[in-house]
Scaffold this motif. Structure first.
Motif, mmCIF file in Angstrom:
data_model
loop_
_atom_site.group_PDB
_atom_site.id
_atom_site.type_symbol
_atom_site.label_atom_id
_atom_site.label_comp_id
_atom_site.label_asym_id
_atom_site.label_seq_id
_atom_site.Cartn_x
_atom_site.Cartn_y
_atom_site.Cartn_z
ATOM 1 N N ALA A 272 0.844 -1.189 0.000
ATOM 2 C CA ALA A 272 0.000 0.000 0.000
ATOM 3 C C ALA A 272 0.885 1.246 0.000
ATOM 4 O O ALA A 272 1.987 1.234 0.555
ATOM 5 C CB ALA A 272 -0.910 -0.008 1.225
ATOM 6 N N PRO A 273 0.418 2.341 -0.643
ATOM 7 C CA PRO A 273 1.220 3.576 -0.646
ATOM 8 C C PRO A 273 1.538 4.035 0.775
ATOM 9 O O PRO A 273 0.729 3.899 1.691
ATOM 10 C CB PRO A 273 0.302 4.579 -1.361
ATOM 11 N N LEU A 274 2.742 4.575 0.944
ATOM 12 C CA LEU A 274 3.126 5.091 2.249
ATOM 13 C C LEU A 274 2.347 6.362 2.573
ATOM 14 O O LEU A 274 2.190 7.236 1.714
ATOM 15 C CB LEU A 274 4.621 5.418 2.261
ATOM 16 N N PRO A 275 1.856 6.501 3.786
ATOM 17 C CA PRO A 275 1.289 7.797 4.180
ATOM 18 C C PRO A 275 2.366 8.871 4.072
ATOM 19 O O PRO A 275 3.545 8.619 4.329
ATOM 20 C CB PRO A 275 0.869 7.569 5.637
ATOM 21 N N LYS A 276 1.968 10.069 3.691
ATOM 22 C CA LYS A 276 2.942 11.137 3.453
ATOM 23 C C LYS A 276 2.423 12.456 4.005
ATOM 24 O O LYS A 276 1.226 12.630 4.250
ATOM 25 C CB LYS A 276 3.216 11.276 1.955
ATOM 26 N N ALA A 498 30.497 -8.983 -9.838
ATOM 27 C CA ALA A 498 30.397 -8.017 -8.745
ATOM 28 C C ALA A 498 28.974 -8.057 -8.201
ATOM 29 O O ALA A 498 28.062 -8.618 -8.819
ATOM 30 C CB ALA A 498 30.751 -6.613 -9.223
ATOM 31 N N THR A 499 28.796 -7.466 -7.045
ATOM 32 C CA THR A 499 27.482 -7.401 -6.412
ATOM 33 C C THR A 499 27.107 -5.947 -6.182
ATOM 34 O O THR A 499 27.895 -5.178 -5.616
ATOM 35 C CB THR A 499 27.467 -8.144 -5.064
ATOM 36 N N ILE A 500 25.938 -5.572 -6.659
ATOM 37 C CA ILE A 500 25.418 -4.226 -6.415
ATOM 38 C C ILE A 500 24.449 -4.302 -5.241
ATOM 39 O O ILE A 500 23.517 -5.115 -5.240
ATOM 40 C CB ILE A 500 24.719 -3.664 -7.666
ATOM 41 N N VAL A 501 24.681 -3.462 -4.242
ATOM 42 C CA VAL A 501 23.841 -3.426 -3.041
ATOM 43 C C VAL A 501 23.075 -2.110 -3.046
ATOM 44 O O VAL A 501 23.666 -1.026 -3.025
ATOM 45 C CB VAL A 501 24.687 -3.547 -1.757
ATOM 46 N N LEU A 502 21.753 -2.211 -3.093
ATOM 47 C CA LEU A 502 20.875 -1.036 -3.096
ATOM 48 C C LEU A 502 20.148 -0.977 -1.766
ATOM 49 O O LEU A 502 19.483 -1.941 -1.365
ATOM 50 C CB LEU A 502 19.866 -1.136 -4.242
ATOM 51 N N THR A 503 20.289 0.152 -1.075
ATOM 52 C CA THR A 503 19.596 0.320 0.203
ATOM 53 C C THR A 503 18.643 1.494 0.117
ATOM 54 O O THR A 503 18.838 2.423 -0.661
ATOM 55 C CB THR A 503 20.594 0.560 1.352
ATOM 56 N N GLY A 504 17.598 1.436 0.907
ATOM 57 C CA GLY A 504 16.615 2.511 0.935
ATOM 58 C C GLY A 504 15.719 2.367 2.152
ATOM 59 O O GLY A 504 15.872 1.437 2.957
ATOM 60 N N GLU A 505 14.787 3.281 2.251
ATOM 61 C CA GLU A 505 13.856 3.270 3.375
ATOM 62 C C GLU A 505 12.426 3.209 2.862
ATOM 63 O O GLU A 505 12.085 3.842 1.865
ATOM 64 C CB GLU A 505 14.031 4.528 4.240
ATOM 65 N N ARG A 506 11.635 2.422 3.547
ATOM 66 C CA ARG A 506 10.203 2.409 3.302
ATOM 67 C C ARG A 506 9.528 2.631 4.637
ATOM 68 O O ARG A 506 9.351 1.704 5.417
ATOM 69 C CB ARG A 506 9.760 1.105 2.666
ATOM 70 N N GLY A 507 9.185 3.913 4.888
ATOM 71 C CA GLY A 507 8.662 4.262 6.202
ATOM 72 C C GLY A 507 9.730 4.028 7.255
ATOM 73 O O GLY A 507 10.900 4.391 7.074
ATOM 74 N N PRO A 508 9.405 3.370 8.341
ATOM 75 C CA PRO A 508 10.404 3.120 9.391
ATOM 76 C C PRO A 508 11.315 1.944 9.080
ATOM 77 O O PRO A 508 12.256 1.678 9.825
ATOM 78 C CB PRO A 508 9.522 2.817 10.617
#
Length: 707
Positions: A272-276, A498-508
């Motif tokens: 579900a879309p994150l509250p914003k 090689a390994t690509i590591v992608l990090t991010g945040e989804r809410g908390p």
């Protein structure tokens, strides 16, 4: 010293086109001594429509072309369509007096001999682009003056993925083969698969991508009054659930490699879309009177209607005074949204422009929270009330942004202070969009909001384990939104997995994604990557100068070197073209260091398009052949790395030596196709094709091309 080359090119000519290995279907006329001009210019290609359907890797291409005789004499000849390797003709239709004409497919050797015979007769090097694996040929009966002949062709081919990416290529380059610009060119590609479609990307043309279902995608390129001069290339991938990553690499023989990472969220929202939290800041100063105020109200209403009950929002309107249309940040309940819409509909234009206080008010409402937070700032003017100094406004607003909200600025018209808006967005992790007179503000703002309404991942970061990479652009990764994708360009040394590591945040929650890639030692297909990377680097360096993070003296030499090597328009390069028939008085808005007015908006848009360049745009005096850039200087197509007065092996155009060289090194065909005068490197030697030089390729001459 290398001869300093630059460009008199239209601003859209940020990236030059590819010189293709094939060209689209043309009619090669039978030469007639009573008709003046080059034979290949006797007919006008009225339109060129291409419809492609790709189902599970099987591509069916339908071509629809119309040729018109705008001359005074009947023209007849041969219709030739160079087929991609492995393609099979399914249907061909040409009607003459109501009767279809039958064509035939030529084997590779016969096709090559016919092309070379055409070249000798027509003396047009562009025909060298036709030397390929095979061709389709059909006789064209006389086309009378004013008459139009329509041709329809259909062929099928199998696409095989490389590194997970499918590559579709359509030969689209009739620049030399039409007496006038085409009225319309259209290429539409529909991809259907049994699995969800991931990345859809064209490095050569600006395409509009639509997704009607997870397992399908549609890419559309349309242009009018144009002479296409590069192949249409489209990459796409198939993905599973979650965020997908695709990887392209290009490795020249004598330098570090180039790579592109495409990051694509799922075709449909997996969660579900994150509250914003969202604050709309609307300029209602006197200069907004009329259509701009109407559009601003409509755009605000559109955004308010699409808030979810879990969202929070606020609306600030301003002139020289600040007016809160909500009591701070409020929940997006039906009652609150309806009340805000009533307030927005009553806004009228009046007063002066206090940008400083209006944005401070927005930042005060936004406090740190575990949800995405945005400020959408809409203005058409310069700050005229309160604090008006650019550095002061940017410093104070950025300091007040304790929630690290993203600020997206929309500049309307030509009176905006582009430096101020760009700095506000840059320092607050957002972007700037300029809406010039005649464009729809409502459409621009609503389209933008539709994208950011549902972030997939925020605060992205990427690292590469097991590979040596450098010069990554964009330097600061944007958020990843559903319905869009992220393109990251960079350089690499060495080769291997090689390994690509992608990090991010989804809410908390923190999200960590890993992908395995291969940095190959000999990648040759994605030859457009070097110039796409260079354009983004130049855009980044120009922004450092504009934002006063670096001095012009520090970065100008670097920009000039990159611009010269890769053929890219900048404020510091001007390309002298002295051929009379090609003389053009283009103005380069990048060179106008003013923050306001049409020139200022043009410069801001130009720098942004460099920094975000994803498609190689057309240029009249720059060509790319297999990753090598050629510049048109003094009537000669000259490789960009050529230094003036360097010794060359001179070979007479269309001499026996010319064709012997082509036979021995068939890979130079696309280079020779540039024109009758070309300078390029072959092995350890430089070759000059032109009017003077040797006519026979003796052993002594051949020995110079070793190495």
């Amino acid at each position: 010293m290398r001869k300093m080359l630059g460009f008199i090119v239209a601003l859209v000519a940020i990236l030059a086109p590819l010189v293709p290995g094939f060209a689209d279907g043309i009619i090669v006329p039978i030469p007639r001594p009573d008709i003046p001009g080059p034979p290949l210019r006797w007919l006008t290609i009225v339109y060129h429509h291409v419809t492609v359907t790709i189902e599970n890797g099987v591509a069916t291409t339908k071509v629809d072309q119309a040729f018109r005789n705008d001359g005074e004499f009947p023209v007849e000849g041969t219709y030739v369509f160079p087929l991609p390797s492995g393609a099979v003709i399914q249907e061909f239709t040409l009607w003459v007096d109501g009767e279809p004409v039958v064509g035939g497919v030529l084997p590779a050797d016969e096709a090559r001999e016919i092309y070379l015979s055409y070249l000798r007769q027509a003396r047009d090097p562009a025909l060298l682009e036709y030397i390929g694996q095979g061709a389709f040929r059909a006789r064209i009966f006389p086309i009378e003056p004013g008459e139009t002949r329509r041709i329809a062709l259909e062929y099928v081919e199998l696409l095989s993925p490389e590194g997970g990416l499918f590559r579709y290529r359509y030969p689209l380059s009739p620049e030399r083969f039409s007496a006038k610009p085409l009225e319309e060119v259209k290429v539409e590609v529909v991809v259907k698969a049994s699995r969800p479609v991931g990345s859809v990307y064209s490095p050569t043309h600006p395409v509009i991508v639509g997704r009607e279902a997870p397992t399908s995608a549609r890419a559309l390129y349309v242009d009018k009054d144009v002479l296409p001069d590069r192949d249409f290339i489209l990459y796409y991938s198939l993905t599973g659930e979650g965020v997908g990553l695709d990887f392209l690499a290009y490795k020249p023989d004598d330098e570090d490699g180039f790579f592109l990472v495409l990051v694509t969220p799922p075709a449909v929202r997996d969660l579900a879309p994150l509250p914003k939290d969202l604050v709309l800041v609307i300029d209602r100063s006197g200069s907004m009177e009329g259509e701009k105020m109407v559009q601003a109200r409509d755009a605000a209403a559109f955004i308010l209607e699409r808030l979810t009950p879990e969202d929070r929002f606020g609306v600030v309107a301003f002139d020289h005074e600040i007016l809160g249309l909500t009591s701070g940040l409020v929940s997006a309940s039906a009652a609150n949204v309806a009340a805000a819409q009533r307030e927005v509909r009553q806004l009228t234009a009046r007063g002066m422009t206090n940008i400083h206080e209006s944005l401070l008010q927005a930042m005060e409402w936004l406090q740190p929270a575990d949800r995405p937070q945005y400020v959408l700032f809409l203005t058409d003017g310069l700050p005229t009330a309160g604090k008006t100094v650019t550095d002061t406004i940017v410093r104070d607003v950025t300091a007040a942004n304790t929630s690290r909200s993203r600020l997206f600025a929309f500049g309307v018209g030509y009176d905006v202070n582009t430096q101020l808006l760009d700095l506000l967005a840059e320092q607050n992790r957002g972007t700037t969009t300029y809406v010039v007179p005649g464009e729809s503000l409502e459409l621009a703002l609503s389209s933008f909001y539709t994208k950011i309404a549902a972030p997939a991942l925020a605060d992205l970061a990427l690292q590469v384990d097991g590979g040596e990479v450098s010069d990554l652009y964009p330097v600061q990764l944007p958020d990843l939104f559903y319905g869009s994708q992220l393109a990251l360009f960079g350089r690499y040394t060495g080769s291997g997995p090689a390994t690509i590591v992608l990090t991010g945040e989804r809410g908390p929650e923190d999200v960590v994604l890993t992908y395995n890639v291969e940095f190959t030692a000999a990648a040759t297909e994605a030859s457009s990557l070097p110039r796409l990377w260079a354009a983004r680097k130049i855009g980044h360096l120009l922004n450092l100068i504009r934002f006063k993070e670096k001095t012009e003296d520090e970065l100008k030499p670097i920009i000039i070197e990159l611009a010269t090597q890769y053929g890219i328009a900048t404020p510091y390069t001007s390309f002298l073209v002295r051929e009379e028939e090609r003389t053009a008085a283009y103005v380069n808005p990048l060179a106008m260091a003013v923050p306001t007015g049409p020139a200022g908006v043009g410069a801001a848009q130009a720098t942004k398009s460099l920094a975000e360049a994803e498609a190689a745009q057309r240029a009249d005096y720059v060509r790319e052949v297999g990753g090598r850039v050629f510049l048109f200087v003094d009537d000669v197509w000259q490789e960009s790395t050529y230094e003036e007065d360097t010794p060359t092996v001179n070979i007479v155009y269309l001499s026996d030596a010319y064709f012997s060289l082509l036979d021995r090194f068939p890979e130079i065909g696309p280079i020779l196709a540039l024109g009758e005068k070309v300078i390029f490197k072959l092995g350890t030697a430089w070759v000059r094709i032109g009017e003077g030089g040797v006519t026979e390729l003796t052993p002594e001459v051949r020995a110079q091309f070793q190495g």
